[in-house]
Design an enzyme around this catalytic site. Structure first.
Site, mmCIF file in Angstrom:
data_model
loop_
_atom_site.group_PDB
_atom_site.id
_atom_site.type_symbol
_atom_site.label_atom_id
_atom_site.label_comp_id
_atom_site.label_asym_id
_atom_site.label_seq_id
_atom_site.Cartn_x
_atom_site.Cartn_y
_atom_site.Cartn_z
ATOM 1 C CB THR A 17 78.412 -36.144 -30.179
ATOM 2 O OG1 THR A 17 77.898 -37.398 -29.283
ATOM 3 C CG2 THR A 17 77.312 -36.088 -31.573
ATOM 4 C CD GLN A 20 89.108 -39.191 -24.620
ATOM 5 O OE1 GLN A 20 89.912 -39.260 -25.293
ATOM 6 N NE2 GLN A 20 89.285 -38.884 -22.776
ATOM 7 C CB ILE A 96 90.060 -45.523 -28.692
ATOM 8 C CG1 ILE A 96 89.976 -45.129 -30.004
ATOM 9 C CG2 ILE A 96 90.795 -44.371 -27.676
ATOM 10 C CD1 ILE A 96 91.518 -45.536 -30.219
ATOM 11 C CB THR A 97 86.593 -47.242 -24.403
ATOM 12 O OG1 THR A 97 85.746 -47.175 -25.273
ATOM 13 C CG2 THR A 97 85.668 -47.271 -23.271
ATOM 14 C CE1 TYR A 159 101.057 -43.533 -29.090
ATOM 15 C CE2 TYR A 159 101.296 -42.248 -26.892
ATOM 16 C CZ TYR A 159 100.527 -42.353 -28.005
ATOM 17 O OH TYR A 159 99.393 -42.782 -27.499
ATOM 18 C CD GLU A 209 102.160 -53.268 -21.484
ATOM 19 O OE1 GLU A 209 102.688 -52.712 -21.461
ATOM 20 O OE2 GLU A 209 101.485 -54.042 -20.203
ATOM 21 C CG HIS A 248 99.254 -51.174 -19.054
ATOM 22 N ND1 HIS A 248 100.234 -50.614 -19.883
ATOM 23 C CD2 HIS A 248 98.923 -50.106 -19.583
ATOM 24 C CE1 HIS A 248 100.644 -50.698 -20.676
ATOM 25 N NE2 HIS A 248 99.690 -49.548 -20.482
#
Lengths: 294, 416
Positions: A17, A20, A96-97, A159, A209, A248
């Site tokens: 709900t 995002q 995802i958090t 991406y 990375e 990160h």
């Protein structure tokens, strides 16, 4: 074929709900992902975005046969949400958090011992098998079904790799973001193993990375095995200063440990085709597939 | 998030681990007063910076970051030579860190020294408890690869059990009361590590003085992501910030760091931001900054970011590299660029690379509004253009940004 997700994957969303979550679930549905349920404690019984909402993961799983869960729950409650889906034996959990406390993730990893759950993330853009299933926040326009498997720590560089492989006309089998947090679920090696077994994947791209030791572990794995498919890799961050966390949580070089140079060297000596920049991924793969040796 | 030694020792004391008596001073006079107020006739004067290796670190005059004094006047003199100066250690980088405070404590004579630490070990995805039979051994980067340090994995929920700790202690030469005492310290430290959301805690060295264990040094790092449930730790940062502002903090929700070069850059996402730095270097340029915006950034945040990088005197060109995805749309970026251009003008040559969500729309808008901007097809092209523009760039620029904007940005300095 693909890895981890395909058109048979039945996905529930924890925290459905939220703003995002609603935005991305709606996009996933329009993409054709088989979204089957939402979970929001206290809101069981309502419908949201056309999906039934349940109080618990176990209930949602029982009622809808969901076998994957995507988590958008705020970080304060993420660990509890993760452990709930582990206990409900969800096969694949995608978190995802971001900004989840690291000790919470250590507790989650501990709870996964002996369980059948596979975890992606946290702090992952998700996973996509073009044309079949999209879970997470990746942009939709750049994919095309194909033969390149992509594994990346960084969202934006995922991406970048996708665009590269689409531009040279190859497309992707599955793209996996393993997440940019220091303590996370599936890693490079797990995904390399999965892609190795996947018939639709001809080439694997690994986007690493600075920081941590995942790239070195991947190199170790690839050195000791007849992998059978070419692996192309790039490692960003060769110009970040030491002891500086670059965005990160896991991207930090400590006392010369975890440098891009070290990682590239390890991968190179394991037979990986290391490119200097993510921009060269596409050309490198094309050259590889055209060369007689494969 | 780092805290200072004096703060770490306060935490140790609060959980019953003994530390030498001491006090913080920010002026030489205050340092003298602290020494006079403490018992004894020998004191340690310790530079308070957020980095380890202070004992072997050096100031410009060659002196060390940790020194021993045998009169209050010498304490004051040493404080005077440390305060305001930069201390370089193997953990600070070549520029060192400026000393804003010293910690003055009673000198503690010890019979033996050990090293004790806990650290989040990323490779094993667990908490490692570390013990060394000698003090002062480097811990932080050895969590995964040293064999001179003895280690065990701590259960994240239940903590280490007594048998585990005993097994670890059996690897160093200790028995009887001394061993029981260190066992107790380890149990308490592990409990505090877990309850306070630390990522690193070191008592290194910990000394044995007449049968009692005393923490001679203390280093602690906490998880910024857990500060929402650690008000006391958060308060330590604020108490610190009242005295010193760090430009390395994340501003207004983004990560910014000034660097030595002349190619300013803005990017979204940590991975792409690092790749942007690499691309600039590959083309023979030097980045003027690192700036990573979170993917949920709206126009306002882009405006702040643009104003910030444009205020950098060293910048001779600007590279913008964005891959739109999810909530992040490229037209947000083009809107911010044209807004700044229309309100105050952008006096740097620009190379912009926009890909992903709404890239075509954004590129069209930019081309119409600012035909002189170089629109790149990929980040290498953008970097090449920005670097050659910087190399052609003339004299240092006049900064046109109004002071109010800069002060607003600096006011926005706050932990994420």
């Amino acid at each position: 074929m693909a890895i981890l997700v395909d058109k048979r994957t039945r996905v529930l969303c924890q925290g459905i709900t939220g703003n995002q979550a609603s935005f991305y679930v709606e996009r996933a549905i329009s993409f054709g992902t088989c979204m089957v349920a939402g979970v929001r404690p206290g809101k069981g019984g309502i419908r949201h975005l056309g999906l039934p909402v349940f109080d618990s993961v176990a209930q949602a799983r029982q009622e809808t046969g969901a076998n994957a869960s995507v988590i958008f729950v705020p970080r304060e409650n993420s660990a509890a949400a993760l452990i709930e889906s582990i206990e409900a034996e969800v096969e694949l959990v995608i978190c995802i958090t971001e900004h989840i406390p690291v000790l919470d993730m250590i507790r989650v990893v501990d709870a996964m011992k002996g369980s059948r759950t596979r975890l992606l993330g946290p702090n992952t853009p998700g996973i996509i098998t073009p044309g079949e299933c999209r879970i997470g926040i990746m942009p939709g326009e750049i994919f095309r079904p194909g033969s390149v498997g992509i594994i990346s720590r960084s969202s934006t560089l995922t991406y970048e790799a996708i665009e590269q492989t689409t531009r040279v006309g190859l497309g992707q089998s599955t793209c996996v973001g393993i997440g940019a947090d220091p303590v996370h679920g599936l890693g490079f090696v797990d995904c390399l193993e999965l892609f190795r077994e996947d018939d639709s994947t001809e080439v694997v791209v690994l986007v690493g990375e600075v920081g941590g030791s995942e790239e070195e572990q991947a190199a170790e794995y690839l050195r000791d095995i007849e992998y059978g498919k070419p692996v192309v890799a790039c490692v960003v961050g060769e110009n970040v200063p030491e002891n500086t966390r670059m965005g990160h949580a896991s991207a930090i070089v400590k006392k010369g440990f975890g440098t891009a140079q070290e990682k590239k060297q390890a991968l190179g000596s394991a037979g990986v085709h290391v490119v200097a920049s993510p921009v060269s991924i596409g050309q490198e793969i094309r050259a590889l597939l055209q060369s007689p040796g494969g | 998030m780092n805290i200072h030694e004096h703060q770490a020792k306060r935490l140790l004391r609060s959980c019953g681990i003994r530390v030498p008596e001491g006090g913080v001073a920010r002026t030489p006079d205050a340092a003298r007063e602290v020494a006079i107020g403490l018992k004894g006739d020998t004191w340690m004067v310790k530079a308070q910076i957020h980095a380890g290796g202070r004992g072997n670190g050096t100031f410009a005059d060659g002196s060390s970051g940790i020194r021993r004094a045998d009169s209050p006047d010498i304490v004051a003199g040493m404080a005077d030579s440390m305060l305001g100066e930069r201390l370089v250690t193997d953990q600070t980088g070549p520029d060192g860190l400026k000393v804003k405070a010293v910690y003055v404590e009673c000198f503690q004579l010890v019979d033996r020294e050990f090293g004790l630490g806990l650290v989040v070990d990323e490779r094993s995805r667990s908490i490692a408890l570390l013990l060394s039979g000698q003090g002062g051994v480097e811990f932080e980067s050895t969590a995964s690869r040293s064999d001179t340090v003895h280690r065990l994995a701590v259960h994240p929920v239940h903590g280490p059990d007594n048998g585990q700790i005993e097994a670890l202690l059996s690897r160093v030469d200790l028995d009887g009361n001394d061993r029981r005492g260190l066992h107790e310290v380890m149990t308490r430290l592990a409990e505090m590590f877990r309850s306070r959301d630390a990522t690193l805690m070191e008592i290194n060295p910990i000394g044995l003085a007449g049968g009692r264990w005393v923490a001679l040094d203390a280093k602690m790092v906490f998880d910024r992501n857990a500060l929402f449930r650690q008000p006391e730790i958060l308060a330590m940062e604020q108490e610190d910030r009242a005295h010193e502002a760090s430009k390395e903090a994340s501003m207004d929700g983004f990560n910014y760091r000034e660097m030595a070069g002349d190619v300013a850059c803005i990017s979204v996402g940590a991975g792409l931001s690092m790749a942007t730095l690499d691309a600039i270097r590959h083309c023979g340029g030097e980045p003027a900054n690192f700036l990573d915006l979170p993917p949920d950034s709206r126009v306002n945040r882009f405006l702040s970011a643009l104003e910030l990088v444009l205020s950098n005197r060293n910048a001779r060109s600007l590279m913008i590299n964005v891959f739109g995805g999810g909530i992040m749309r490229c037209d947000t970026v083009s809107d911010a660029i044209t807004l700044i251009q229309n309100s105050k003008g952008i006096d740097l040559p620009m190379a912009v690379r926009l890909a992903g969500t709404n890239a075509r729309l954004a590129n069209r808008r930019l081309k119409e509004a600012m035909p002189h901007v170089f629109l790149a097809d990929n980040m290498s092209d953008a970097a090449r253009h920005a670097v050659s523009a910087a190399q052609r760039g003339e004299k240092p620029r006049q900064i046109t940004g109004s002071p109010s904007i800069m002060s607003r940005l600096l006011a926005a300095l706050r932990p994420r």
